[in-house]
Design a protein around this motif. Sequence first.
Motif, PDB file in Angstrom:
ATOM      1  N   PRO A 147       0.808  -1.233   0.000  1.00  0.00           N
ATOM      2  CA  PRO A 147       0.000   0.000   0.000  1.00  0.00           C
ATOM      3  C   PRO A 147       0.838   1.278   0.000  1.00  0.00           C
ATOM      4  CG  PRO A 147      -0.830  -1.582   1.624  1.00  0.00           C
ATOM      5  CD  PRO A 147       0.478  -2.117   1.119  1.00  0.00           C
ATOM      6  N   PRO A 186      10.999   0.935   5.625  1.00  0.00           N
ATOM      7  CA  PRO A 186      10.112   0.018   6.381  1.00  0.00           C
ATOM      8  C   PRO A 186       8.664   0.055   5.885  1.00  0.00           C
ATOM      9  CG  PRO A 186      11.529   1.254   7.891  1.00  0.00           C
ATOM     10  CD  PRO A 186      11.745   1.836   6.530  1.00  0.00           C
ATOM     11  N   ALA A 187       8.157   1.234   5.532  1.00  0.00           N
ATOM     12  CA  ALA A 187       6.785   1.312   5.031  1.00  0.00           C
ATOM     13  C   ALA A 187       6.632   0.502   3.746  1.00  0.00           C
ATOM     14  CB  ALA A 187       6.385   2.768   4.793  1.00  0.00           C
TER      15      ALA A 187
ATOM     16  N   ARG B 178      -6.235   5.879   5.269  1.00  0.00           N
ATOM     17  CA  ARG B 178      -5.461   5.064   4.319  1.00  0.00           C
ATOM     18  C   ARG B 178      -3.959   5.270   4.526  1.00  0.00           C
ATOM     19  NH1 ARG B 178      -9.164   7.207   0.766  1.00  0.00           N
ATOM     20  NH2 ARG B 178      -7.618   8.443  -0.384  1.00  0.00           N
ATOM     21  N   TYR B 179      -3.573   6.514   4.743  1.00  0.00           N
ATOM     22  CA  TYR B 179      -2.154   6.834   4.926  1.00  0.00           C
ATOM     23  C   TYR B 179      -1.609   6.195   6.210  1.00  0.00           C
ATOM     24  CZ  TYR B 179       2.102   9.682   5.184  1.00  0.00           C
ATOM     25  OH  TYR B 179       3.401  10.092   5.261  1.00  0.00           O
ATOM     26  N   ALA B 182      -1.225   2.549   5.475  1.00  0.00           N
ATOM     27  CA  ALA B 182      -0.235   2.216   4.447  1.00  0.00           C
ATOM     28  C   ALA B 182       1.179   2.607   4.864  1.00  0.00           C
ATOM     29  CB  ALA B 182      -0.580   2.932   3.130  1.00  0.00           C
ATOM     30  N   VAL B 183       1.316   3.663   5.642  1.00  0.00           N
ATOM     31  CA  VAL B 183       2.638   4.227   5.923  1.00  0.00           C
ATOM     32  C   VAL B 183       3.005   4.164   7.412  1.00  0.00           C
ATOM     33  CG1 VAL B 183       4.003   6.367   5.929  1.00  0.00           C
ATOM     34  CG2 VAL B 183       2.618   5.774   3.923  1.00  0.00           C
ATOM     35  N   PRO B 186       2.936   0.440   9.188  1.00  0.00           N
ATOM     36  CA  PRO B 186       4.045  -0.408   8.717  1.00  0.00           C
ATOM     37  C   PRO B 186       5.415   0.144   9.121  1.00  0.00           C
ATOM     38  CG  PRO B 186       2.435  -0.087   6.959  1.00  0.00           C
ATOM     39  CD  PRO B 186       2.020   0.823   8.084  1.00  0.00           C
ATOM     40  N   ALA B 187       5.598   1.468   9.075  1.00  0.00           N
ATOM     41  CA  ALA B 187       6.890   2.037   9.470  1.00  0.00           C
ATOM     42  C   ALA B 187       7.185   1.726  10.938  1.00  0.00           C
ATOM     43  CB  ALA B 187       6.905   3.554   9.228  1.00  0.00           C
TER      44      ALA B 187
END
Lengths: 190, 190
Positions: A147, A186-187, B178-179, B182-183, B186-187
């Motif tokens: 994503p 990482p993202a 969403r951000y 998605a970001v 996961p980071a």
Amino acid sequence: MRRTRLTPEREAELYEAVLDILREVGYDALTMDAVAARTHSSKATLYRQWKGKPELVVSALRHKKPIKLADIDTGSVRGDLLAMVCEADDAQMEQDAALMRGLGHAIHTNADLHRALRELLIEPEMAGMDAMLRRAVDRGEIAADTPALDYVPHMMLGAFLTRPLVEDRNADPSYLIRYIDAVVLPALGL
Amino acid sequence: MRRTRLTPEREAELYEAVLDILREVGYDALTMDAVAARTHSSKATLYRQWKGKPELVVSALRHKKPIKLADIDTGSVRGDLLAMVCEADDAQMEQDAALMRGLGHAIHTNADLHRALRELLIEPEMAGMDAMLRRAVDRGEIAADTPALDYVPHMMLGAFLTRPLVEDRNADPSYLIRYIDAVVLPALGL
């Protein structure tokens, strides 16, 4: 711009002056008079070469742009992103930050500047970044359904724009490298 | 501000007018005269209540601030971040974006505004976000040595600031969710 009557050196001088004024006073306060005075040229010349202030400013920005994303292809995402941020030194980044501040409000209130900026700078830049990411997907480095792939431009530009607000200091290459390693890779699952 | 002579209702009205003018014309073009005219008050009253324009603007911003990060504690990072972005609706976010644009250049050129903004808004906000992340580390949700922990404010603010530039549209809650998914998560290794 069509049918250039100025030498490339003269044109470069003019663009440099436009960017200096933009950094100093911001877009709204930049006048064709000030550009003419600073560069010892006539306003008629300026208007003959460029249709108006938005075109002149965008041409100056475009002329300055030192990094062509399309030319970067190191074989890895990390290598490509580092190449992007390491070509500029600290002084250049400080100048870029001053430029962004100078443009700030105007990008949103001036439709001509907004459109010119999108067509000439932002969209080509996004296309370059898309190509870079597509290569990474093609060689199997990033999964196609990650994503974060949609948000790499947001992450990179965001790192640059937010450091002055959050940390009270401008972005520099070593900060951007830390950010790439801590956030962007990482993202992306790297 | 010390020794308030205005009713809270009147004060709220004044602040609302200040923010409206800020959105319309930007910080540099906002004058105490305009605030006085719009609110049918005397400039003497304004200067008695607030030391000057930076203090008035910062007080207005602070008064408006609807979300207290310190109050959010849902038990998970995702829950906390979603609570942050979902309290505002689209119209509010559009107004916030207009405010950021209105402040843009001035934050960097006006030392008083810059200092007031850091002390009253940015630093307390960062402290709230730090506390939120520390709780997540304490309950074992995030590893203490996760590099992205230092950049959550950059990511969140960056998402908000960059969407207009990258996508040519303002941030709204569904984009921010969403951000985050998605970001940001996961980071953080989530």
